[in-house]
Design an enzyme around this catalytic site. Structure first.
Site, PDB file in Angstrom:
ATOM      1  N   TYR A  33     -16.105   3.711  -2.105  1.00  0.00           N
ATOM      2  CA  TYR A  33     -14.670   3.638  -2.264  1.00  0.00           C
ATOM      3  C   TYR A  33     -14.479   4.177  -3.808  1.00  0.00           C
ATOM      4  O   TYR A  33     -15.233   4.409  -4.434  1.00  0.00           O
ATOM      5  CB  TYR A  33     -14.443   2.018  -2.324  1.00  0.00           C
ATOM      6  CG  TYR A  33     -15.016   1.223  -3.225  1.00  0.00           C
ATOM      7  CD1 TYR A  33     -16.272   0.805  -3.557  1.00  0.00           C
ATOM      8  CD2 TYR A  33     -13.827   0.651  -4.186  1.00  0.00           C
ATOM      9  CE1 TYR A  33     -16.704  -0.061  -4.529  1.00  0.00           C
ATOM     10  CE2 TYR A  33     -14.511  -0.220  -5.201  1.00  0.00           C
ATOM     11  CZ  TYR A  33     -15.900  -0.391  -5.178  1.00  0.00           C
ATOM     12  OH  TYR A  33     -16.190  -1.311  -6.349  1.00  0.00           O
ATOM     13  N   ARG A  52     -15.630  11.638  -9.097  1.00  0.00           N
ATOM     14  CA  ARG A  52     -16.702  10.479  -8.680  1.00  0.00           C
ATOM     15  C   ARG A  52     -16.582  10.148  -7.133  1.00  0.00           C
ATOM     16  O   ARG A  52     -17.661   9.898  -6.640  1.00  0.00           O
ATOM     17  CB  ARG A  52     -16.142   9.191  -9.568  1.00  0.00           C
ATOM     18  CG  ARG A  52     -17.472   8.362  -9.368  1.00  0.00           C
ATOM     19  CD  ARG A  52     -17.211   7.087 -10.355  1.00  0.00           C
ATOM     20  NE  ARG A  52     -16.205   6.213 -10.130  1.00  0.00           N
ATOM     21  CZ  ARG A  52     -15.798   5.232 -10.769  1.00  0.00           C
ATOM     22  NH1 ARG A  52     -16.347   4.737 -11.993  1.00  0.00           N
ATOM     23  NH2 ARG A  52     -14.578   4.461 -10.438  1.00  0.00           N
ATOM     24  N   ARG A 100     -23.880   0.546  17.456  1.00  0.00           N
ATOM     25  CA  ARG A 100     -24.575   0.191  16.295  1.00  0.00           C
ATOM     26  C   ARG A 100     -26.122   0.605  16.242  1.00  0.00           C
ATOM     27  O   ARG A 100     -26.726   0.372  17.271  1.00  0.00           O
ATOM     28  CB  ARG A 100     -24.547  -1.409  16.316  1.00  0.00           C
ATOM     29  CG  ARG A 100     -25.486  -1.931  15.120  1.00  0.00           C
ATOM     30  CD  ARG A 100     -25.294  -3.459  14.846  1.00  0.00           C
ATOM     31  NE  ARG A 100     -25.964  -4.057  13.446  1.00  0.00           N
ATOM     32  CZ  ARG A 100     -27.227  -3.831  13.313  1.00  0.00           C
ATOM     33  NH1 ARG A 100     -28.057  -3.818  14.148  1.00  0.00           N
ATOM     34  NH2 ARG A 100     -27.539  -4.300  12.083  1.00  0.00           N
ATOM     35  N   LYS A 147     -20.634   4.548  -5.845  1.00  0.00           N
ATOM     36  CA  LYS A 147     -19.564   3.531  -5.881  1.00  0.00           C
ATOM     37  C   LYS A 147     -19.695   2.943  -4.480  1.00  0.00           C
ATOM     38  O   LYS A 147     -18.681   3.153  -3.642  1.00  0.00           O
ATOM     39  CB  LYS A 147     -18.203   3.761  -6.319  1.00  0.00           C
ATOM     40  CG  LYS A 147     -17.219   2.738  -6.811  1.00  0.00           C
ATOM     41  CD  LYS A 147     -16.373   3.179  -7.534  1.00  0.00           C
ATOM     42  CE  LYS A 147     -15.182   2.212  -7.864  1.00  0.00           C
ATOM     43  NZ  LYS A 147     -15.567   0.998  -8.412  1.00  0.00           N
ATOM     44  N   GLU A 179     -24.064  -3.942 -16.650  1.00  0.00           N
ATOM     45  CA  GLU A 179     -22.600  -3.984 -16.783  1.00  0.00           C
ATOM     46  C   GLU A 179     -22.082  -5.013 -16.143  1.00  0.00           C
ATOM     47  O   GLU A 179     -22.632  -5.863 -15.721  1.00  0.00           O
ATOM     48  CB  GLU A 179     -22.306  -2.497 -15.982  1.00  0.00           C
ATOM     49  CG  GLU A 179     -22.723  -2.621 -14.515  1.00  0.00           C
ATOM     50  CD  GLU A 179     -22.426  -1.294 -13.670  1.00  0.00           C
ATOM     51  OE1 GLU A 179     -21.295  -0.629 -13.870  1.00  0.00           O
ATOM     52  OE2 GLU A 179     -23.139  -1.195 -12.770  1.00  0.00           O
ATOM     53  N   LEU A 204     -22.761   1.994 -12.767  1.00  0.00           N
ATOM     54  CA  LEU A 204     -21.796   3.075 -12.297  1.00  0.00           C
ATOM     55  C   LEU A 204     -21.030   3.892 -13.443  1.00  0.00           C
ATOM     56  O   LEU A 204     -20.800   3.240 -14.565  1.00  0.00           O
ATOM     57  CB  LEU A 204     -20.400   2.159 -11.620  1.00  0.00           C
ATOM     58  CG  LEU A 204     -19.407   3.091 -11.036  1.00  0.00           C
ATOM     59  CD1 LEU A 204     -19.661   3.456  -9.740  1.00  0.00           C
ATOM     60  CD2 LEU A 204     -18.100   1.996 -10.956  1.00  0.00           C
TER      61      LEU A 204
END
Ligand SMILES: Cc1ncc(COP(=O)(O)O)c(C=O)c1O
Length: 287
Positions: A33, A52, A100, A147, A179, A204
Site C-alpha cells: 500500500y 516507493r 486459497r 510497505k 522507527e 520503511l
C-alpha cells in the site's frame, strides 16, 4: 458528501465497493500500500510516494497495472470527487482473488483500491502540544522496507501506546530504535544535530523523512544518519516523528519521561514550518 472510493477501475460510492472474501489481501496480507498527504487539495510528495509504491509492487512480484501518469490521474480524480482539501490518500494493491493456495495464482488481476480521509494536518492540535511515545520490542519481519499491508505488529504496538495514553510506539531492536509504528523516528542532540536511523531493510524508507533530510541540509542543520539507543532518545534535547499523514510532529515524552523540557522543541518547530512551506507549494509549481 458520501465517500467515493476507487476499486478496480471504477469510482464508486463506498458502500457499493465490494471485495471478495477470497482476496489474497484478506487471506494472506498479500499486498502492498501507499499513503500520501493532501494539503490545499494537492498530493504532497506524490512522485516519490508512487516511486516507493512501484518498488513495493516489484519486490513482491505484483505486476503494476497502471503507468505513473495513470496512477496520478486516478489519485487526483479521487481527491477531486471527494472534495478533500486536507487529509490523506490511501492506495492498496493485492495479488487478487483466487482459490486459497500459498503460491501465486496464474493469470489473476490484482485488486486495486484507493480511498481518501479528510484530516487537519497543518493545524493539528498534536502539532501544538506534541505527542507521547512509548517504546516496544520491534516484532516485525525482516523486509520492513516493503510497505506491506501486513501490519499486525504495528497494530499491537500502537494499541499498546494507546493503552498507555501515548500516541505512537517507537519500535526497538537490539536496543536501537528502528522507527515508529506508522512514522519515522528522529532525535535532536544537545549539540543541535538531527539523528535518524540510516535506510536498510530494518525500516520503511519514509518519504517525509527524505524530504525533511533535504530541507535540513538546505537549512545547514547537521545530520547524523546512524542508529540511536532508547537511552539516547531519553537524553535527547528534542525528538520528533515524520509521516505523510502528520508531516512533522514533536515528541514530548518517551516512556513517560519528558524529552528536553517536555515541550515541542525549537528545531522541531522550525523543521515543521520548513516542511509545511514546501508542502503548500503544489508539485508542478515547485519545478
Ligand atoms: C512503519 C512506518 N515507518 C515510517 C512511515 C513514514 O513514512 P512516510 O513519511 O512515507 O509516510 C510510515 C508511514 O506509514 C510507516 O508505516
Amino acid at each position: 458528501m458520501a465517500r467515493v472510493v476507487f476499486l478496480n477501475g471504477a469510482f464508486l460510492p463506498a458502500d457499493e465497493a465490494k471485495v471478495s472474501v477470497m482476496d489474497r489481501g484478506f487471506l494472506f496480507s498479500d499486498g502492498v500500500y501507499e499513503g500520501v498527504g493532501i494539503l490545499g487539495g494537492h498530493l504532497v510528495d506524490n512522485e516519490p510516494h508512487l516511486e516507493r509504491f512501484e518498488r513495493s509492487m516489484r519486490e513482491i512480484q505484483i505486476t503494476n497495472p497502471h503507468s505513473r501518469a495513470e496512477w496520478t490521474r486516478l489519485e487526483e480524480e479521487l481527491v477531486r470527487r471527494n472534495g478533500v482539501a486536507e487529509g490523506f490518500l490511501y492506495i492498496q494493491i493485492t495479488r487478487g482473488v483466487a482459490e486459497r493456495d500459498f503460491m501465486f495464482p496464474k493469470a489473476v488481476d490484482p485488486t486495486v483500491m484507493m480511498f481518501t480521509q479528510a484530516k487537519s494536518i497543518a493545524n493539528s492540535p498534536a502539532a501544538e502540544t506534541g505527542v507521547a511515545v512509548i517504546t516496544v520490542e520491534d516484532q516485525r519481519w525482516r523486509r520492513r522496507d516493503i510497505k506491506s499491508v501486513s501490519l499486525l505488529a504495528q497494530v499491537l504496538a500502537k494499541q499498546a501506546a494507546g493503552d498507555a495514553g501515548a500516541q505512537e510506539a517507537w519500535m526497538v531492536e537490539d536496543g536501537f530504535v528502528t522507527e515508529g509504528g506508522s512514522s519515522s523516528a528522529f532525535i535532536v542532540t544537545k549539540a543541535g544535530n538531527i539523528v535518524v536511523r540510516p535506510l536498510s531493510n530494518a525500516i520503511l524508507p519514509g518519504i517525509t523523512r527524505k524530504s525533511l533530510l533535504r530541507l535540513s541540509k538546505e537549512a545547514g542543520i547537521t545530520l547524523e544518519e546512524r542508529l540511536f539507543t532508547v537511552q539516547e532518545a531519553y537524553d535527547a534535547a528534542e525528538a520528533f516523528l515524520t509521516s505523510a499523514s502528520n508531516f512533522v510532529l514533536p515528541v514530548v515524552s518517551i516512556d513517560g519521561r519528558p524529552v528536553g523540557d517536555g515541550k515541542p522543541g525549537p528545531l522541531t518547530q522550525r523543521l515543521r514550518h520548513l516542511y509545511l512551506d514546501m508542502a503548500r507549494v503544489p508539485a508542478e509549481a515547485a519545478q
